[in-house]
Design an enzyme around this catalytic site. Structure first.
Site, PDB file in Angstrom:
ATOM      1  N   ARG A  55      39.103  49.067  41.222  1.00 15.15           N
ATOM      2  CA  ARG A  55      38.784  47.631  41.233  1.00 15.15           C
ATOM      3  C   ARG A  55      39.735  46.970  42.203  1.00 15.15           C
ATOM      4  O   ARG A  55      40.661  47.589  42.714  1.00 15.15           O
ATOM      5  CB  ARG A  55      38.803  47.002  39.833  1.00 15.15           C
ATOM      6  CG  ARG A  55      39.729  47.517  38.806  1.00 15.15           C
ATOM      7  CD  ARG A  55      41.190  47.271  39.041  1.00 15.15           C
ATOM      8  NE  ARG A  55      41.461  45.894  39.392  1.00 15.15           N
ATOM      9  CZ  ARG A  55      42.519  45.500  40.065  1.00 15.15           C
ATOM     10  NH1 ARG A  55      43.409  46.382  40.492  1.00 15.15           N
ATOM     11  NH2 ARG A  55      42.738  44.243  40.346  1.00 15.15           N
ATOM     12  N   GLY A  56      39.483  45.661  42.423  1.00 17.23           N
ATOM     13  CA  GLY A  56      40.246  44.957  43.458  1.00 17.23           C
ATOM     14  C   GLY A  56      39.446  45.009  44.749  1.00 17.23           C
ATOM     15  O   GLY A  56      38.934  46.071  45.137  1.00 17.23           O
ATOM     16  N   ALA A  57      39.334  43.860  45.408  1.00 19.43           N
ATOM     17  CA  ALA A  57      38.355  43.718  46.494  1.00 19.43           C
ATOM     18  C   ALA A  57      38.464  44.800  47.589  1.00 19.43           C
ATOM     19  O   ALA A  57      37.490  45.525  47.829  1.00 19.43           O
ATOM     20  CB  ALA A  57      38.438  42.305  47.061  1.00 19.43           C
ATOM     21  N   ARG A  89      29.021  45.468  41.875  1.00 28.39           N
ATOM     22  CA  ARG A  89      29.740  44.237  41.499  1.00 28.39           C
ATOM     23  C   ARG A  89      29.418  43.177  42.564  1.00 28.39           C
ATOM     24  O   ARG A  89      29.447  43.480  43.763  1.00 28.39           O
ATOM     25  CB  ARG A  89      31.253  44.486  41.416  1.00 28.39           C
ATOM     26  CG  ARG A  89      31.619  45.454  40.273  1.00 28.39           C
ATOM     27  CD  ARG A  89      33.108  45.468  39.980  1.00 28.39           C
ATOM     28  NE  ARG A  89      33.551  44.253  39.335  1.00 28.39           N
ATOM     29  CZ  ARG A  89      34.836  43.906  39.211  1.00 28.39           C
ATOM     30  NH1 ARG A  89      35.780  44.675  39.693  1.00 28.39           N
ATOM     31  NH2 ARG A  89      35.174  42.787  38.598  1.00 28.39           N
ATOM     32  N   GLN A 187      44.732  42.952  33.948  1.00 23.93           N
ATOM     33  CA  GLN A 187      45.168  43.646  35.170  1.00 23.93           C
ATOM     34  C   GLN A 187      46.620  43.316  35.523  1.00 23.93           C
ATOM     35  O   GLN A 187      47.322  44.122  36.126  1.00 23.93           O
ATOM     36  CB  GLN A 187      44.276  43.261  36.358  1.00 23.93           C
ATOM     37  CG  GLN A 187      42.845  43.748  36.280  1.00 23.93           C
ATOM     38  CD  GLN A 187      41.914  42.721  35.684  1.00 23.93           C
ATOM     39  OE1 GLN A 187      42.301  41.914  34.835  1.00 23.93           O
ATOM     40  NE2 GLN A 187      40.670  42.719  36.122  1.00 23.93           N
ATOM     41  N   ASP A 228      38.894  37.500  46.362  1.00 25.39           N
ATOM     42  CA  ASP A 228      37.744  38.412  46.357  1.00 25.39           C
ATOM     43  C   ASP A 228      36.710  38.043  47.408  1.00 25.39           C
ATOM     44  O   ASP A 228      35.976  38.902  47.898  1.00 25.39           O
ATOM     45  CB  ASP A 228      37.103  38.448  44.966  1.00 25.39           C
ATOM     46  CG  ASP A 228      37.963  39.264  44.027  1.00 25.39           C
ATOM     47  OD1 ASP A 228      38.900  38.693  43.422  1.00 25.39           O
ATOM     48  OD2 ASP A 228      37.764  40.489  43.946  1.00 25.39           O
ATOM     49  N   ASN A 238      38.648  34.190  43.234  1.00 23.35           N
ATOM     50  CA  ASN A 238      39.609  35.207  42.789  1.00 23.35           C
ATOM     51  C   ASN A 238      39.492  35.299  41.267  1.00 23.35           C
ATOM     52  O   ASN A 238      38.730  34.547  40.635  1.00 23.35           O
ATOM     53  CB  ASN A 238      41.030  34.843  43.226  1.00 23.35           C
ATOM     54  CG  ASN A 238      42.002  36.007  43.064  1.00 23.35           C
ATOM     55  OD1 ASN A 238      41.711  37.126  43.505  1.00 23.35           O
ATOM     56  ND2 ASN A 238      43.145  35.785  42.441  1.00 23.35           N
TER      57      ASN A 238
HETATM   58  O1  MRU Z   1      37.916  42.305  38.529  1.00 22.26           O
HETATM   59  P1  MRU Z   1      38.915  42.865  39.483  1.00 22.26           P
HETATM   60  O2  MRU Z   1      40.070  43.532  38.808  1.00 22.26           O
HETATM   61  O3  MRU Z   1      38.285  43.734  40.528  1.00 22.26           O
HETATM   62  O4  MRU Z   1      39.490  41.580  40.200  1.00 22.26           O
HETATM   63  C1  MRU Z   1      40.527  41.708  41.122  1.00 22.26           C
HETATM   64  C2  MRU Z   1      41.016  40.419  41.625  1.00 22.26           C
HETATM   65  O5  MRU Z   1      40.538  39.360  41.281  1.00 22.26           O
HETATM   66  C3  MRU Z   1      42.055  40.482  42.669  1.00 22.26           C
HETATM   67  O6  MRU Z   1      42.910  39.384  42.588  1.00 22.26           O
HETATM   68  C4  MRU Z   1      41.278  40.467  43.966  1.00 22.26           C
HETATM   69  O7  MRU Z   1      40.493  41.582  44.133  1.00 22.26           O
HETATM   70  C5  MRU Z   1      42.014  40.130  45.159  1.00 22.26           C
HETATM   71  S1  MRU Z   1      43.263  41.220  45.706  1.00 22.26           S
HETATM   72  C6  MRU Z   1      42.651  42.650  45.971  1.00 22.26           C
END
Ligand code: MRU
Length: 335
Positions: A55-57, A89, A187, A228, A238
């Site tokens: 996960r994470g963009a 997603r 997270q 994101d 985000n």
């Molecule tokens: O739902 P997630 O854990 O994928 O969300 C992640 C975030 O919101 C992060 O802050 C975002 O991806 C930006 S940094 C990589």
């Protein structure tokens, strides 16, 4: 990122390709277990994105790129693979950017393993540069607030929001980090805190609703979060809870930055209100771990992201420097 596994110090990414498989740090089981898990098909990669093994963009984008490489290796239909990966997603733009780049490369008859590796290394390097630019914003002795996990786990390597924090620490600054726990999936508590432990950065996990109090008491000097998807007008999506931190930062006169590489910018959207916001299942709200915390029979809402309007942003930390929201344009951010 520097981590310790079985007593051994190693430098690894959140995901990488090994032979004909994609290997992931399993983000679902951190911080209790530090394990790797493999995907050998497009469907497995798609499921790992859906269940948040990855996960994470930018890391989701990397998974999409590698998924497309697996499609080519396994002889799957490239268009079908792209559609399957894009259905996982909806909010993080990196996924669409990465998969789109691979579809284009495939149309040009290119080797998608080579293309995916190049894409992933390029984004990781941009995250390293974000750290160099963002380090200049962090003063000696600063207390930094971050939300969710925008570290190496979320971004292949280095981090977006955590990259300037790592760079400041490595350059010898004494800093302290407040990590919002980030309900409902935690997270911040599970992943950001784990990364900060690995890097030896002094920090405290705080309940999501504690940041305003700390800001009001002068205990937070700067806020840095990830993104994101950033729309053409500088509004950005985000993790849920980011918007309220931005409003509170402005109210308390605290600089508020978001950090992101070019792959997170969606110039096709005029405003943040056009960003699709993922709504996740109710169980993530009903349960903490295996423990149900709500009465039976009640409803929950679980929007996973919110949109922070550009007017709350002091600057956007990118690989080309720190930009004011109104400075964002295609010319300044080329791949
Ligand atoms: O739902 P997630 O854990 O994928 O969300 C992640 C975030 O919101 C992060 O802050 C975002 O991806 C930006 S940094 C990589």
């Amino acid at each position: 990122m520097q981590v310790t596994k079985n007593g051994e110090r190693m430098d690894i990414r959140a995901l990488w390709m090994e032979g004909e498989k994609v290997r992931f740090i399993d983000q679902k089981v951190l911080p209790h277990k530090f394990e790797f898990i493999d995907a050998g098909t497009v469907e497995e990669v798609a499921r790992f994105i859906e269940d948040m093994t990855v996960r994470g963009a930018p890391s989701i984008g990397a998974a999409g790129a590698y998924g497309m490489a697996l499609a080519q290796i396994t002889g799957s239909d490239v268009q079908e693979a792209a559609e399957r990966l894009k259905r996982t997603r909806p909010t993080a733009y990196d996924l669409f950017y990465a998969v789109g780049s691979m579809v284009e490369a495939s149309g040009q008859g290119k080797d998608l393993v080579i293309e995916a590796e190049a894409y992933v290394s390029r984004i990781a390097d941009k995250c390293r540069l974000i750290g160099e630019h963002g380090n200049a914003l962090i003063k000696e002795g600063a207390n930094v607030l971050t939300h969710c996990n925008a570290g190496a786990l979320a971004t292949i390597d280095h981090g977006t929001a955590l990259s300037p924090i790592r760079a400041a620490h490595r350059s010898g600054k004494s800093i302290f980090v407040f990590a919002d726990e980030t309900r409902p999936r935690l997270q911040g508590a599970a992943l950001t805190s784990w990364e900060l432990v690995q890097e030896g950065i002094d920090h405290a996990v705080i309940a999501d609703n504690a940041a305003g109090h700390l800001m009001q008491r002068g205990e937070i000097d700067i806020v840095i979060v990830g993104a994101d998807r950033i729309a053409g007008n500088g509004d950005f999506a985000n993790k849920i809870g980011t918007y309220e931190k931005a409003v509170l930062a402005k109210e308390n006169g605290i600089p508020f930055y978001t950090a992101a590489p070019v792959s997170t910018f969606d110039f096709s959207l005029k405003s943040g209100m056009d960003i699709p916001i993922e709504e996740r299942g109710q169980d993530e709200v009903f349960y903490v771990g295996k423990e149900r915390i709500c009465p039976e029979g009640v409803k929950a809402r679980n929007p996973a992201f919110d949109v922070t309007p550009a007017r709350y942003i002091t600057g956007v930390i990118t690989e080309v420097g720190v930009l004011e929201p109104e400075e964002l344009d295609r010319q300044k951010l080329s791949t």
